[in-house]
Design an enzyme around this catalytic site. Structure first.
Site, PDB file in Angstrom:
ATOM      1  N   GLU A 284       0.841  -1.211   0.000  1.00 23.10           N
ATOM      2  CA  GLU A 284       0.000   0.000   0.000  1.00 23.10           C
ATOM      3  C   GLU A 284       0.871   1.253   0.000  1.00 23.10           C
ATOM      4  OE1 GLU A 284      -3.170   0.090  -0.626  1.00 23.10           O
ATOM      5  OE2 GLU A 284      -3.170  -2.091  -0.649  1.00 23.10           O
ATOM      6  N   TRP A 287       1.740   1.972  -3.361  1.00 17.05           N
ATOM      7  CA  TRP A 287       0.733   2.665  -4.177  1.00 17.05           C
ATOM      8  C   TRP A 287       0.969   4.175  -4.143  1.00 17.05           C
ATOM      9  CZ3 TRP A 287      -2.745   1.501  -7.854  1.00 17.05           C
ATOM     10  CH2 TRP A 287      -3.096   0.175  -8.022  1.00 17.05           C
ATOM     11  N   TRP A 315     -20.576  12.965 -18.990  1.00 18.11           N
ATOM     12  CA  TRP A 315     -20.842  13.354 -17.602  1.00 18.11           C
ATOM     13  C   TRP A 315     -22.109  14.186 -17.540  1.00 18.11           C
ATOM     14  CZ3 TRP A 315     -17.964  10.505 -14.745  1.00 18.11           C
ATOM     15  CH2 TRP A 315     -16.630  10.219 -15.080  1.00 18.11           C
ATOM     16  N   ASN A 350     -10.202   3.889   3.327  1.00 15.29           N
ATOM     17  CA  ASN A 350      -9.946   3.663   1.897  1.00 15.29           C
ATOM     18  C   ASN A 350     -11.080   2.926   1.182  1.00 15.29           C
ATOM     19  OD1 ASN A 350      -8.196   3.540  -0.528  1.00 15.29           O
ATOM     20  ND2 ASN A 350      -8.330   1.342  -0.122  1.00 15.29           N
ATOM     21  N   TRP A 368     -15.552  12.931 -12.282  1.00 14.92           N
ATOM     22  CA  TRP A 368     -14.670  12.605 -11.148  1.00 14.92           C
ATOM     23  C   TRP A 368     -13.923  13.837 -10.644  1.00 14.92           C
ATOM     24  CZ3 TRP A 368      -9.524  13.633 -11.835  1.00 14.92           C
ATOM     25  CH2 TRP A 368      -9.029  13.688 -13.139  1.00 14.92           C
ATOM     26  N   TRP A 391      -8.778   8.907  -7.738  1.00 17.46           N
ATOM     27  CA  TRP A 391     -10.054   9.270  -8.365  1.00 17.46           C
ATOM     28  C   TRP A 391     -10.123   8.728  -9.790  1.00 17.46           C
ATOM     29  CZ3 TRP A 391     -14.790  10.703  -7.133  1.00 17.46           C
ATOM     30  CH2 TRP A 391     -15.007  11.147  -5.835  1.00 17.46           C
TER      31      TRP A 391
HETATM   32  C1  LIG Z   1     -11.098   8.417  -4.301  1.00 15.29           C
HETATM   33  C2  LIG Z   1      -9.856   8.279  -3.458  1.00 15.29           C
HETATM   34  C3  LIG Z   1      -9.135   9.408  -3.084  1.00 15.29           C
HETATM   35  C4  LIG Z   1      -7.973   9.289  -2.315  1.00 15.29           C
HETATM   36  N1  LIG Z   1      -7.282  10.418  -1.963  1.00 15.29           N
HETATM   37  C5  LIG Z   1      -6.143  10.312  -1.228  1.00 15.29           C
HETATM   38  C6  LIG Z   1      -5.413  11.472  -0.854  1.00 15.29           C
HETATM   39  O1  LIG Z   1      -5.751  12.603  -1.204  1.00 15.29           O
HETATM   40  N2  LIG Z   1      -4.302  11.294  -0.071  1.00 15.29           N
HETATM   41  C7  LIG Z   1      -3.871  10.053   0.313  1.00 15.29           C
HETATM   42  O2  LIG Z   1      -2.845   9.960   0.995  1.00 15.29           O
HETATM   43  N3  LIG Z   1      -4.523   8.944  -0.070  1.00 15.29           N
HETATM   44  C8  LIG Z   1      -5.649   9.033  -0.818  1.00 15.29           C
HETATM   45  N4  LIG Z   1      -6.321   7.885  -1.173  1.00 15.29           N
HETATM   46  C9  LIG Z   1      -5.706   6.566  -0.903  1.00 15.29           C
HETATM   47  C10 LIG Z   1      -6.113   5.898   0.417  1.00 15.29           C
HETATM   48  O3  LIG Z   1      -7.505   5.912   0.562  1.00 15.29           O
HETATM   49  C11 LIG Z   1      -5.471   6.563   1.640  1.00 15.29           C
HETATM   50  O4  LIG Z   1      -4.080   6.718   1.452  1.00 15.29           O
HETATM   51  C12 LIG Z   1      -5.696   5.686   2.886  1.00 15.29           C
HETATM   52  O5  LIG Z   1      -7.065   5.516   3.104  1.00 15.29           O
HETATM   53  C13 LIG Z   1      -5.058   6.353   4.069  1.00 15.29           C
HETATM   54  O6  LIG Z   1      -5.332   5.645   5.227  1.00 15.29           O
HETATM   55  P1  LIG Z   1      -4.199   4.941   6.055  1.00 15.29           P
HETATM   56  O7  LIG Z   1      -3.081   5.903   6.268  1.00 15.29           O
HETATM   57  O8  LIG Z   1      -4.833   4.344   7.245  1.00 15.29           O
HETATM   58  O9  LIG Z   1      -3.711   3.823   5.034  1.00 15.29           O
HETATM   59  P2  LIG Z   1      -2.897   2.475   5.267  1.00 15.29           P
HETATM   60  O10 LIG Z   1      -3.731   1.377   4.743  1.00 15.29           O
HETATM   61  O11 LIG Z   1      -2.397   2.355   6.631  1.00 15.29           O
HETATM   62  O12 LIG Z   1      -1.686   2.651   4.233  1.00 15.29           O
HETATM   63  C14 LIG Z   1      -0.431   3.229   4.593  1.00 15.29           C
HETATM   64  C15 LIG Z   1      -0.101   4.359   3.642  1.00 15.29           C
HETATM   65  O13 LIG Z   1       0.014   3.888   2.304  1.00 15.29           O
HETATM   66  C16 LIG Z   1      -0.492   4.868   1.404  1.00 15.29           C
HETATM   67  N5  LIG Z   1      -1.667   4.311   0.717  1.00 15.29           N
HETATM   68  C17 LIG Z   1      -2.547   3.404   1.189  1.00 15.29           C
HETATM   69  N6  LIG Z   1      -3.477   3.120   0.251  1.00 15.29           N
HETATM   70  C18 LIG Z   1      -3.163   3.858  -0.832  1.00 15.29           C
HETATM   71  C19 LIG Z   1      -3.739   4.009  -2.125  1.00 15.29           C
HETATM   72  N7  LIG Z   1      -4.809   3.294  -2.502  1.00 15.29           N
HETATM   73  N8  LIG Z   1      -3.192   4.879  -2.983  1.00 15.29           N
HETATM   74  C20 LIG Z   1      -2.083   5.583  -2.635  1.00 15.29           C
HETATM   75  N9  LIG Z   1      -1.493   5.488  -1.423  1.00 15.29           N
HETATM   76  C21 LIG Z   1      -2.026   4.633  -0.536  1.00 15.29           C
HETATM   77  C22 LIG Z   1      -0.905   6.063   2.231  1.00 15.29           C
HETATM   78  O14 LIG Z   1       0.161   6.983   2.262  1.00 15.29           O
HETATM   79  C23 LIG Z   1      -1.161   5.445   3.588  1.00 15.29           C
HETATM   80  O15 LIG Z   1      -1.023   6.347   4.634  1.00 15.29           O
HETATM   81  C24 LIG Z   1      -7.509   8.002  -1.943  1.00 15.29           C
HETATM   82  C25 LIG Z   1      -8.260   6.861  -2.308  1.00 15.29           C
HETATM   83  C26 LIG Z   1      -9.416   7.005  -3.053  1.00 15.29           C
HETATM   84  C27 LIG Z   1     -10.175   5.768  -3.440  1.00 15.29           C
END
Ligand SMILES: Cc1cc2nc3c(=O)[nH]c(=O)nc-3n(C[C@H](O)[C@H](O)[C@H](O)COP(=O)(O)OP(=O)(O)OC[C@H]3O[C@@H](n4cnc5c(N)ncnc54)[C@H](O)[C@@H]3O)c2cc1C
Length: 485
Positions: A284, A287, A315, A350, A368, A391
């Site tokens: 993650e 990602w 849209w 997420n 979006w 997005w």
């Molecule tokens: C529509 C949408 C918009 C989003 N916008 C953002 C945003 O503006 N900023 C943001 O940091 N994340 C965003 N995310 C990705 C993800 O949802 C969040 O990073 C995550 O929910 C953060 O929670 P956590 O720190 O507990 O994640 P954990 O599951 O603990 O993951 C650890 C770290 O990995 C990174 N990470 C995890 N999942 C993703 C992912 N799918 N994509 C990219 N990085 C990821 C983050 O930095 C996160 O803090 C978005 C996801 C979606 C579907």
């Protein structure tokens, strides 16, 4: 870098608001020159996107924490405001500094600003040194076999794993020599935090911006969240994700520190996490790296479809629908709970982000970019790469995107990932009286069941904005059109 000089060295802080694992600060401390730490609030340079409201709130707390952590080491954080191409060279001239250091940024607009500042300073004979700190792998360090950027996550992740292991994090410098006599703006004058109305109470209750808050969050996660991450990370009713995202966004913790801590947890079996939990967590984190890789190679990722065929997507303009979505009044509990969580805390789980984004783009056929903008304004972790890439991924227009025909059923998603309805009930008190079997589908309850639960549909909780089946058919037709165009 020069040593043992009495001329000051400037450390320019940006999205790296920490003192440990900060290679630029460490390099400055090693020179023994007096250190000037500066943060420039730059809302004017072309292409830089001003922070949204929730991120501005976060920035204020983060700068306060950084100032405290620097002061404890003998250094004052100087605050300036204005275009970096003017502010930074002016500060260098004003203080007689002969060197400046910073950690590199990878958002192309910010990188262009940095390049212009570096060029201007180098032309004046100022030493400029920059460091890798915010990404495990910088965008140009990874290439496909054909030499191009990656557009698919799995091969990107494999390539990242094939590189040498990320370096060990650096300790925070201990005492440094400060530099007196340089003026700073006052943080309060920047008005980053809301006053009237003060909508930040929910944010204050949930978060502690700053490096200490980040390290606490990481420790808590390693002790009590990482075990089970591989299976429970999709459950918004559980606390099995790290919530490190705003801390990573503002660089209060580095990915090297997170990586290192996770690897150590693997060796020590801290908190009972399995190898599968740790691998999933690291992927993650990757990602985030992938999003930055995409952004670096696609600077307009937040405004332009990554897949050009989506330019023809039909849209709909639907201001009422957009507003209902923003306010958490769509009539689909998992969507509404997520949007309320976002509004209240500046964060959303997420899985729920995926569901609400899919609902906006597919059920409502709203562009979006409207959703991306709303998230940009309301998320404390609003990130130029992650937000735009995610997005587009959900809408189907992005890199390695969800297949176009994947249209989440918000009822089934709710039932699968919030089986007891605990998450929904936390954010939608109006539904607390409903049994688990109805909490994700209140519109299917009988009048009697609704009465017993104290729910008045259309009054205490909205009726569905769209019918799922009809919306799904409409979206599939629109998506099929795009597919063949
Ligand atoms: C529509 C949408 C918009 C989003 N916008 C953002 C945003 O503006 N900023 C943001 O940091 N994340 C965003 N995310 C990705 C993800 O949802 C969040 O990073 C995550 O929910 C953060 O929670 P956590 O720190 O507990 O994640 P954990 O599951 O603990 O993951 C650890 C770290 O990995 C990174 N990470 C995890 N999942 C993703 C992912 N799918 N994509 C990219 N990085 C990821 C983050 O930095 C996160 O803090 C978005 C996801 C979606 C579907």
């Amino acid at each position: 870098m020069s040593h043992a000089t009495s001329l000051p060295i400037v450390v320019w802080f940006r999205d790296d608001l920490r003192v440990s694992d900060h290679p630029a600060l460490t390099a400055a401390a090693a020179t023994t020159a007096p250190v000037i730490a500066v943060y420039d609030l730059d809302e004017e340079s072309p292409g830089l996107r001003p922070l949204g409201g929730a991120a501005r709130w976060w920035l204020a707390g983060s700068l306060r924490a950084l100032a405290r952590d620097l002061r404890a080491r003998g250094v004052i954080l100087v605050l300036r405001r204005g275009p970096a191409a003017r502010v930074i060279p002016d500060l260098v001239a004003e203080t007689g500094a002969v060197e400046i250091v910073w950690n590199r940024r990878h958002d192309p607009a910010a990188a262009a600003v940095d390049e212009a500042v570096a060029d201007a300073l180098t032309a004046r004979g100022i030493g400029v040194a920059t460091f890798q700190a915010s990404l495990l792998t910088e965008p140009d360090q990874l290439r496909t076999k054909a030499g191009g950027p990656f557009g698919v996550f799995t091969p990107f992740w494999r390539a990242l794993l094939a590189r040498p292991a990320p370096r060990a994090p650096l300790p925070a410098p201990t005492a440094m020599q400060g530099f007196d006599g340089v003026g700073s703006e006052r943080l309060e004058d920047w008005r980053l935090e809301p006053t009237v109305p003060d909508w930040a109470a929910g944010l204050r209750a949930e978060w502690t911006p700053g490096e200490t808050g980040a390290q606490d969050r990481l420790a808590r996660f390693l002790d009590a969240g990482l075990a089970g991450y591989a299976t429970l990370r999709d459950r918004p009713d559980r606390t099995n994700t790290s919530r490190l995202s705003p801390h990573l966004r503002f660089g209060e913790i580095s990915p090297f520190q997170v990586w290192d801590a996770a690897m150590l947890a693997r060796d020590t079996r801290r908190g009972g996490a399995t190898a599968a939990d740790i691998d999933k967590f690291l992927s993650e984190l990757a990602w985030r790296e992938f999003s930055y890789h995409l952004l670096a190679h696609t600077p307009d990722l937040a405004t332009r479809n990554y897949q050009a065929r989506f330019d023809a997507f039909p849209w709909r303009s639907d201001p009422d629908g957009l507003r209902a979505w923003q306010r958490g009044r769509t009539g689909y509990p998992i969507v509404d709970a997520g949007m309320r969580e976002l509004w209240t805390t500046g964060w959303m789980h997420n899985r729920v982000r995926m569901v609400v984004a899919s609902f906006l783009a597919k059920h409502l056929l709203i562009d979006w970019r409207e959703g991306e903008r709303w998230f940009w304004d309301t998320l404390v972790d609003a990130d130029p790469a992650n937000n735009a890439a995610s997005w587009q991924w959900v809408a189907g227009s992005g890199a390695d995107a969800a297949p176009y025909f994947r249209i989440f059923n918000p009822v089934l998603q709710g039932e699968k990932f919030d089986p007891d309805g605990a998450y929904v009930k936390q954010w939608l008190p109006a539904l607390r009286g409903l049994p688990a079997k109805l909490v994700h589908r209140p519109f299917e309850a009988t009048p009697d069941e609704l009465r017993r639960a104290g729910v008045a549909l259309g009054d205490t909780y909205p009726r569905p904005l769209v019918d799922h089946r009809a919306a799904r058919e409409r979206a599939l037709a629109a998506l099929a059109e795009t597919r063949t165009s």
